[in-house]
Scaffold this motif. Sequence first.
Motif, PDB file in Angstrom:
ATOM      1  N   GLU A  32     -47.833   2.884  14.876  1.00  0.00           N
ATOM      2  CA  GLU A  32     -46.640   3.470  15.097  1.00  0.00           C
ATOM      3  C   GLU A  32     -45.771   2.980  16.405  1.00  0.00           C
ATOM      4  N   THR A  61     -41.202   7.461  12.526  1.00  0.00           N
ATOM      5  CA  THR A  61     -42.612   8.068  12.437  1.00  0.00           C
ATOM      6  C   THR A  61     -43.574   7.235  11.370  1.00  0.00           C
ATOM      7  N   LYS A  62     -42.942   6.510  10.701  1.00  0.00           N
ATOM      8  CA  LYS A  62     -43.824   5.844   9.642  1.00  0.00           C
ATOM      9  C   LYS A  62     -44.667   4.892  10.295  1.00  0.00           C
TER      10      LYS A  62
END
Length: 138
Positions: A81, A87-88
Amino acid sequence: MSLLLRRTRPLLVAPLVAMPLLLAPVAAHAAPATPAEMGLYTRIGAVNVCISRAAGIDFEKSVGIAGETIAQLILGQHKGEIQQVGTKALTIEELRRGAINSAVLGAAEICPKEVPADVMKKVQDAIKQQGAAKPAPK
């Protein structure tokens, strides 16, 4: 048992006892990599390219190793991350592509003489293109 063997036995056994502690995985940060951490990782990768190129190692190999180092660091410490990305978590392949680009850009800045001329031209063209894409300040 000889006196020497009795006295050195603890020294021979100590590495075997300590090895599992040394090889235990380090807990990864739960937080995504910050821009400051990404800057540090990029600089580490770029310095690795510069050092390996100065030692006569092929540019592609130097960049590949530096990129893999950065990618593995982000995967291991931040579970793939990166704050700037969202956020992926990124896959290892996505991390590798970005990390290789970062290592090339960093090397172009830190040790331009170690970057092949054709690569340096591509970097300069990309920087110019990125600068042209930004809106003029008001």
